[in-house]
Design a protein around this motif. Structure first.
Motif, PDB file in Angstrom:
ATOM      1  N   LYS A  82      21.896 -20.009 -33.246  1.00  0.00           N
ATOM      2  CA  LYS A  82      21.956 -21.167 -34.144  1.00  0.00           C
ATOM      3  C   LYS A  82      20.610 -21.874 -34.314  1.00  0.00           C
ATOM      4  CE  LYS A  82      23.597 -24.131 -30.445  1.00  0.00           C
ATOM      5  NZ  LYS A  82      24.743 -24.730 -29.834  1.00  0.00           N
ATOM      6  N   TYR A  85      16.463 -19.942 -36.776  1.00  0.00           N
ATOM      7  CA  TYR A  85      15.813 -20.271 -38.050  1.00  0.00           C
ATOM      8  C   TYR A  85      14.423 -20.864 -37.828  1.00  0.00           C
ATOM      9  CZ  TYR A  85      17.040 -25.105 -37.018  1.00  0.00           C
ATOM     10  OH  TYR A  85      17.140 -26.334 -36.420  1.00  0.00           O
ATOM     11  N   ASN A  88      11.899 -18.249 -38.708  1.00  0.00           N
ATOM     12  CA  ASN A  88      12.156 -17.458 -39.916  1.00  0.00           C
ATOM     13  C   ASN A  88      10.889 -17.122 -40.706  1.00  0.00           C
ATOM     14  OD1 ASN A  88      11.583 -19.864 -41.176  1.00  0.00           O
ATOM     15  ND2 ASN A  88      13.574 -20.078 -42.162  1.00  0.00           N
TER      16      ASN A  88
END
Length: 172
Positions: A82, A85, A88
């Motif tokens: 979770k 990101y 990313n």
């Protein structure tokens, strides 16, 4: 606050004590730290850490990064799914789903069965391992300013051989 006193500040308070995070930012090991919990200087430091990490991992002469990369390394970074990101911006990465097995000695924030992502990136390092040292500093800052884990596990290992044919391979 003098330098001696700053050394006594727990790492969890790093961002708040130095003015990078707001007073109401979540404690370490809880939720990821969002923009609303970073000060302007915290936002700038996080952006700089990510830019530097990208340059250290992927930069070349074309992107004005001139390092004598004469050895191959593999960075392995375990991140809660979770919160993945936060990374990313990685260009070339292998992602593998893994389950957590960390047990908190205080039994507050266990990782047993948590959904994690193992990110692996092969990169070129210098003989002095300057790149690797810089990568670890950047990952540490990204953790303190965004990912917010008590333990964000990252390690590097030498790559003796690889099928990735890069300019570094042909320099040997």
């Amino acid at each position: 606050m003098g330098q001696g006193k700053m050394a006594q500040v727990p790492e969890e308070c790093f961002g708040k004590a130095r003015g990078y995070l707001t007073k109401d930012a979540p404690g370490q090991g809880l939720a990821a730290i969002s923009d609303e919990h970073r000060t302007e200087s915290g936002k700038m430091l996080l952006e700089n850490a990510k830019d530097m990490l990208w340059a250290l991992l992927f930069g070349d002469a074309e992107s004005s990064v001139n390092l004598d990369r004469d050895q191959r390394e593999l960075l392995s970074l375990t991140v809660p799914q979770k919160k993945a990101y936060a990374f990313n911006f990685f260009q070339v990465v292998t992602e593998v789903g893994v389950s957590g097995t960390r047990r908190d000695p205080d039994n507050v924030r266990n990782d047993i069965g948590a959904h994690n992502i193992l990110l692996q990136i092969e990169f070129g390092d210098t003989s002095s391992e300057l790149v690797g040292d810089g990568i670890m500093v950047c990952i540490h800052l990204i953790n303190l300013l965004q990912v917010n884990e008590q333990v964000l596990y990252a390690r590097m290992s030498n790559v003796e051989q690889s099928t990735l044919l890069t300019s570094l391979h042909f320099q040997k």
